[in-house]
Every structure is written in structure tokens, then in C-alpha cells.
Design a protein around this motif. Sequence first.
Motif, PDB file in Angstrom:
ATOM      1  N   UNK A 198       0.959  -1.249   0.164  1.00 26.73           N
ATOM      2  CA  UNK A 198      -0.055   0.151   0.208  1.00 26.73           C
ATOM      3  C   UNK A 198       0.997   1.182   0.227  1.00 26.73           C
ATOM      4  N   UNK A 199       0.649   2.348  -0.325  1.00 27.83           N
ATOM      5  CA  UNK A 199       1.295   3.504  -0.576  1.00 27.83           C
ATOM      6  C   UNK A 199       0.429   4.911  -0.560  1.00 27.83           C
ATOM      7  N   UNK A 200       1.177   5.723   0.115  1.00 23.51           N
ATOM      8  CA  UNK A 200       0.194   7.050   0.297  1.00 23.51           C
ATOM      9  C   UNK A 200       1.391   8.165   0.264  1.00 23.51           C
ATOM     10  N   UNK A 201       1.163   9.223  -0.312  1.00 27.71           N
ATOM     11  CA  UNK A 201       2.018  10.434  -0.346  1.00 27.71           C
ATOM     12  C   UNK A 201       1.658  11.680   0.192  1.00 27.71           C
ATOM     13  N   UNK A 202       2.160  12.018   1.283  1.00 21.86           N
ATOM     14  CA  UNK A 202       1.615  13.143   2.052  1.00 21.86           C
ATOM     15  C   UNK A 202       2.184  14.322   1.413  1.00 21.86           C
ATOM     16  N   UNK A 254      -0.279   8.424  10.813  1.00 24.67           N
ATOM     17  CA  UNK A 254      -0.931   7.599   9.490  1.00 24.67           C
ATOM     18  C   UNK A 254      -1.212   5.987   9.435  1.00 24.67           C
ATOM     19  N   UNK A 282      -3.292   5.163  12.494  1.00 28.03           N
ATOM     20  CA  UNK A 282      -4.651   5.316  12.213  1.00 28.03           C
ATOM     21  C   UNK A 282      -5.121   4.133  11.248  1.00 28.03           C
ATOM     22  N   UNK A 283      -4.218   3.936  10.286  1.00 26.51           N
ATOM     23  CA  UNK A 283      -4.646   2.838   9.154  1.00 26.51           C
ATOM     24  C   UNK A 283      -4.873   1.476   9.980  1.00 26.51           C
ATOM     25  N   UNK A 291      -8.138   1.549  12.033  1.00 19.63           N
ATOM     26  CA  UNK A 291      -9.488   1.526  11.123  1.00 19.63           C
ATOM     27  C   UNK A 291      -9.414  -0.282  10.695  1.00 19.63           C
ATOM     28  N   UNK A 292      -8.359  -0.666  10.302  1.00 20.95           N
ATOM     29  CA  UNK A 292      -8.509  -1.793   9.510  1.00 20.95           C
ATOM     30  C   UNK A 292      -8.107  -3.133  10.331  1.00 20.95           C
ATOM     31  N   UNK A 324      -5.030  10.756   3.854  1.00 23.03           N
ATOM     32  CA  UNK A 324      -4.106   9.715   3.734  1.00 23.03           C
ATOM     33  C   UNK A 324      -4.901   8.625   3.822  1.00 23.03           C
ATOM     34  N   UNK A 325      -6.013   8.260   4.932  1.00 21.07           N
ATOM     35  CA  UNK A 325      -6.974   7.296   5.291  1.00 21.07           C
ATOM     36  C   UNK A 325      -7.788   7.198   4.144  1.00 21.07           C
ATOM     37  N   UNK A 372      -7.201   7.719   1.029  1.00 22.56           N
ATOM     38  CA  UNK A 372      -6.454   7.107  -0.161  1.00 22.56           C
ATOM     39  C   UNK A 372      -6.242   5.472  -0.037  1.00 22.56           C
ATOM     40  N   UNK A 373      -5.777   5.299   1.279  1.00 22.77           N
ATOM     41  CA  UNK A 373      -5.413   4.009   1.865  1.00 22.77           C
ATOM     42  C   UNK A 373      -6.580   3.118   1.764  1.00 22.77           C
ATOM     43  N   UNK A 374      -7.711   3.569   2.406  1.00 24.39           N
ATOM     44  CA  UNK A 374      -8.952   2.591   2.312  1.00 24.39           C
ATOM     45  C   UNK A 374      -9.315   2.046   0.992  1.00 24.39           C
TER      46      UNK A 374
END
Lengths: 239, 116
Positions: free
Chosen positions: A58-62, A74, A77-78, A81-82, B97-98, B100-102
Motif C-alpha cells: 500500500x502507498x500514500x504520499x503526504x 498515518x 490510524x490505518x 481502522x482496518x 491519507x486514510x 487514499x489507503x481505504x
Amino acid sequence: MTRKDKNTLVYVPVFNDFAVIEQIVEDIRGVLPSVTVLLIDDGSTKGPFAASSVKNALHVRLPSNYGIGVCTHVAFDHAIIHEYDFVCRVDADGQHPVEHLSDMLQILSEQGADLVVGARIAIGSNLQPDPILRRWVRAYFSVCARLLTGNSVLKDVNTGFFALNIGAVRRLNTYQLERYPEPQLFVRAARIGLKMKLHSIERRDRLFGSSSLGLWAALKMVYRFNVLVLSEIMQRSER
Amino acid sequence: MKLIIIIALAIGLLLLVRRRLIYVDLTFPWFVALVVLGIASIFEDFVATVAGILGIHFEPLSVVFIAIFILLAIITTLLISVTAIRRRQIDIVRTIAMSHLAAQERSQSVGEDRNT
């Protein structure tokens, strides 16, 4: 595939150090095939970093550089939530021996630890010696942290290699983490009574890049740590 | 004349707010500073009283101390505001970010379901 692997999130904060990131993801998958790897690009300025091109992650860019504290939030949080059970952190410069991840997860699941700290020890003579200033700063942090918390686990409070269970994640995620959050994270964990274990890992040289910590940033880090220590002294233990 | 200068500063501040160059909440310390400066300029005794309290023999020098105090108060208030803004910004970044990741997590689990 074990249930332990499947419910584990390994996050890797990335800032301009892309050269070995695919190798690191592969290495993690080699050790724990079923974990979820999360790459967090902390607003890299050299690039563009095609995090999306790294397979099986998984990837995310701030949008800009917020520091490792926000990256950690981040990831936390992820994980909350998951509903992951465990969260691990690995750096993107190849310094961390990811083969230790399975041992660290085992300590979490079988020994009932909340947080496992991968403390670096120098093994072998081929390593580049750390600058003396960095060694002094580390020793100072370590002594202060141990005096403050009475926790002998805090031998290396600057390591970015650690694993924690979701209970610890939930509790630590309530604090605002700083740009370099490791000392804050470990001291808070000790102060709120989380069960911490030390896991010794061999220190490695970086495969890529150099420390983002210049003299100015190091001074700020020492200042921040002193503020943390003083505020912890003023605050009664929340255990 | 002193009062006119204070009023001119207040009008200048009002214009900046009106043109939305300054967020109204952040002008409050400036407003307080203008009130203090207004009092200091209208009542001559105010400066003398402050000098007496601080033990300053040369009374006009107390104006410098008042100015430094006001500056520090403004800087502190602005630091608090900037910190609050940064905290809100970080909260927004975390939320984005959440989301996007979800989406990625969903697509990944759909892929896993298909494979099984």
C-alpha cells in the motif's frame, strides 16, 4: 500464511530514499509473506517517487514533509481502522535487519509484550563508526530515559525498528508525535506502563542515502528531548 | 497627535482584516496592543507608574519595556495560533491519507477474494 502475518502492518516512512525500497519490500515479504506493507512517502522532494510501482504494498504520499511523527500517526490510524493486530516499523535506507521481524512478532504474541524495541548493537569491524557527537547524544538520551522511567529496556531510544500490538498502538496514537518521535514514543510507552521488551539487532550501515539529521536538526532534537524529559518530570505517572 | 496615530493604526488594521489579508481571530493581540499603547499615550501617568513599578529611573525607558512586553505577547499568541493551525492541518493530512489507503485496502481485499 499464518494469522499473525496476515494481521500485521509493516510501515516504511520514505523521504527521498527510494533506491532500495523495492528490495526492502521484497526482503520483508521474504520473511513474512502475508504482511501488509505500507509505504508512506513523507513529501519527498527528489523524485517523483513512484510508490505505486512497488508491487504488493500500500502507498500514500503526504502533500509535504511532515516528519516521521505524522507518518507514524498515518500508519497507526490505518492499523486501527482496518483492525490489524500488530504494527512494525522499518526504515527505508536498508539499515534494519528485517529478518528479525518474525522474532519480534513472536515476542509480541507469545511473551505478551506490548512493544518490542529493536536495539542496535555493533557486531563486526566492517561497520562505519558513528560520529562521536551522535554516540554522546544517544548515550545522553538513553541515560535520561532510563532514569526517568526506571525502565532498563530503553537502551536505544533512537531506533526506528520496533513492533507493537494494537493495544499499544491505540494508546500511543492519542499523543501528538513529533518530527523524530522515537524517544517520545518509547518514554511514553514506559510511562503508561506498556510491557516493553528489548530485542538486540546488529547495526548495519545504510544501503542508501545519509542521515537527514544535520547539526541544526540534531540540536533541535536534543532541545525537543529535554523539553520532553522536563514535561514528563512535571507530569505524574499515568500508569 | 498620539491619539491620531493610534486611531490610524487601528484603521489600518481594520482595512487589512476587511480585505481578508489577516484572519480576524489573529488580530486580537494586535487590538489589545493598540489599546495598551492608546492608554500609554493618553495617560502620562501610566508610563510613570510602570517606571515606578519596574524601578526605572529614566521614565521614558519604560516605554521600551512596554513595547518588548507587547511584542512578546503578540509573538506568543501567534505561535499558539500557528501551532493550532498546524495541528488541524496534520489532522486533515491524516484524514486524506486514510481515504487514499481505504480505497487501496478495498481493492486489495477484492483481489484476495477473487484469488480464493
